[in-house]
Write a protein that holds these residues in place. Structure first.
Motif, PDB file in Angstrom:
ATOM      1  N   TYR A 293       0.880  -1.175   0.000  1.00 27.39           N
ATOM      2  CA  TYR A 293       0.000   0.000   0.000  1.00 27.39           C
ATOM      3  C   TYR A 293       0.913   1.219   0.000  1.00 27.39           C
ATOM      4  N   GLY A 430      -2.400   0.863  -4.293  1.00 25.32           N
ATOM      5  CA  GLY A 430      -2.025  -0.427  -3.756  1.00 25.32           C
ATOM      6  C   GLY A 430      -1.634  -1.322  -4.913  1.00 25.32           C
ATOM      7  N   TYR A 501       0.753  -5.538   2.681  1.00 30.29           N
ATOM      8  CA  TYR A 501      -0.596  -6.040   2.895  1.00 30.29           C
ATOM      9  C   TYR A 501      -0.670  -7.362   3.665  1.00 30.29           C
TER      10      TYR A 501
END
Length: 531
Positions: A293, A430, A501
């Motif tokens: 991200y 992302g 993530y």
């Protein structure tokens, strides 16, 4: 009005569930249909695999199309639309044999469908932002950039069952790529008959386990089992019913009420405060995935045309505090390439280095001739999670750098179009890996006008190192080359890594066989619903 729409959607789901499998008295009861009920926060912008570029579009494309290969239950690559393949001794020529199979409309799936689809995705007229995924093919990049022709591209259907692919360099992960949706086939007859074919269930023709039965944008999308799929006997689900509600708390309540069988990743988010307090491990699942991200900086707009100013904003962020406060199970990111494929040990900069950030900001403003920073805006697409993260980052920048930041929320389709057009200063992003190799992350910023760059940044040495890595066959030497490239990316900071993530979701105990792979993707082919 929004509450009324949500209530109606929930009622429809409840009604549908109560009627499934009901039979009149005196008749033999038919087997209850196996229906998976899920929610997606945003409407898929497209289901055309040649232009799909987001996780929602990709998930639906994976369900209704199939490539030459497919990741299996074991996480390894298996043949799919291809029944076999061979590789030349130099690793540059692949010959795929296409298995007997049909499109959902009954047409035969042929090698010509793959050749057509790949060249279509590469065509400058198609304007696919993922066309670069096909650059491993000989002549592909030149054709996509308008300096070559389609006939020069290294993919050729020798006959209906034989596809020959020529690569520019040996590519050990090529059969992973052929499982990715940009490499999926499309039905030429269907595509050329209607330019809007991918937006109407009646004209969407696929070769995968499912097909689209209903698509009501921003409301509902229903998939049904494709009876023409070659491996339909191993597809357990009869239907997948997606609602489209962008409120995570409503989604959570629907799960609690039994109106959904799944809530959260990969198509939506479990609310963060709920995630931190959930106490039922039987239903709550989480796993780390190959994804990062980050925030993009628009390097073609002041003040972020200056690298020191970009680095000041990046260095001022306390990622550890952000993760501990609202992102359980995630890891703070001080590099772009995620841990599953890292090319360097440790990060490239120090997290939460406030004094260094202040110094860099002063130096950068002096270099840029700026006495006072212009208004700064952070853009993000509609999501409670993105909003909460942006608010925390805004507050940190205000406290540490004295910068006032405005937050701008946009619907996903508008947001992504604005980012592609450079209509932003800082934009949230992302990246989830398409295959488990660092080049999948680093190549995104190789070319200024690359499909997913969107920062306006380009660096000649960075490009040179990525080109060198494509020729290096020694794994450790290649890794060292890519580490040098990532160092340049972090020194120039056109992007600001925030965290790596981990996906979290709630899954009913009656859902069986669901697999989220290491890249964070779900394959519905293997899902079953237990009684």
């Amino acid at each position: 009005m929004k509450k009324n729409v949500v209530a109606v959607a929930g009622a429809m789901l409840i009604l549908g569930g109560s009627l499934a499998g009901y039979a009149d008295a005196g008749q033999a009861a038919e087997p209850k249909a196996k229906v998976l009920r899920m929610n997606m926060h945003s409407n898929p912008p497209t289901v055309d695999p040649g232009i799909a570029e987001d996780s929602t579009s990709g998930t639906i494309s994976r369900a209704i199309f199939e490539g030459l290969t497919r990741l299996g239950k074991d996480g390894k690559v298996h043949v799919a639309a291809a029944e076999s393949y061979t590789v030349s001794a130099d690793g540059k020529t692949y010959t795929f044999k296409i298995r007997p199979a049909k499109w959902s409309n009954g047409d035969p799936v042929t090698a010509y469908d793959f050749e057509y689809a790949w060249k279509r995705a590469l065509s400058p007229r198609t304007a696919s932002n993922y066309a670069y995924q096909l650059y491993y093919l000989k002549g592909a990049e030149a054709y996509n950039k308008g300096t070559g022709t389609a006939s020069d591209v290294g993919v050729k259907a020798v006959d209906a069952k034989t596809l020959v692919v020529e690569l520019t360099n040996p590519t050990p992960f090529f059969t992973e790529l052929t499982a990715f949706y940009t490499y999926y086939p499309v039905n030429k007859k269907v595509v050329e008959a209607d330019k809007e074919w991918a937006s109407n269930p009646k004209t969407i023709v696929g070769n995968g386990p499912f097909q689209i039965e209903t698509w009501k944008p921003k409301h509902q999308l229903v998939l049904t089992k494709n009876q023409n799929y070659w491996d339909k006997q191993n597809v357990k689900l009869d239907k997948i019913d997606f609602s489209m509600i962008d409120d995570g708390y409503v989604e959570l309540e629907m799960f609690r009420n039994g109106d959904l069988d799944w809530a959260g990743a990969p198509l939506s988010e479990v609310p963060m405060d709920f995630e931190l307090s959930w106490k039922s491990p039987a239903l709550f699942h989480t796993q780390a995935i190959a994804g990062t991200y980050f925030y993009r900086f628009n390097t073609e707009q002041a003040p972020f045309h200056n690298a020191k100013i970009r680095k000041a904003f990046a260095y001022a962020l306390d990622r550890q505090a952000l993760v501990e406060t609202m992102l359980a199970n995630h890891l703070p990111a001080t590099g772009f390439v995620p841990p599953s494929m890292a090319v360097a040990s440790g990060g490239y900069f120090t997290d939460n280095h406030t004094e260094e950030a202040k110094k860099l900001l002063q130096e950068g403003m002096k270099e840029a001739g700026i006495a006072k920073l212009p208004p700064i805006t952070v853009s993000y697409n509609t999501s409670m999670g993105h909003k909460a993260i942006a608010e925390e980052i805004r507050d940190q920048w205000k406290k540490k750098l004295g910068v006032d930041v405005k937050l701008e929320n946009k619907e996903w389709k508008v947001y992504i179009e604005d980012v592609h057009q450079g209509k932003y200063q800082i934009a949230r992003a992302g990246w989830l890996a398409d295959f488990n190799d660092p080049i999948n992350f680093l190549e995104m910023f190789k070319d200024k006008n690359g499909g997913n760059n969107d920062t306006g940044w380009e660096h000649p040495k960075y490009k040179e190192l990525l080109n060198q890595s494509a020729l290096e066959q020694d794994p450790e030497k290649r890794k060292a080359i890519l580490a040098k490239a990532e160092q340049i990316l972090m020194d120039e900071m056109p992007i600001m890594p925030i965290y790596y993530y981990a996906q979290s979701w709630l899954q009913s105990e009656k859902v069986d066989g669901a697999i989220l792979d290491g890249l964070g993707m779900i394959d519905f082919k293997y899902v079953d619903i237990k009684p």
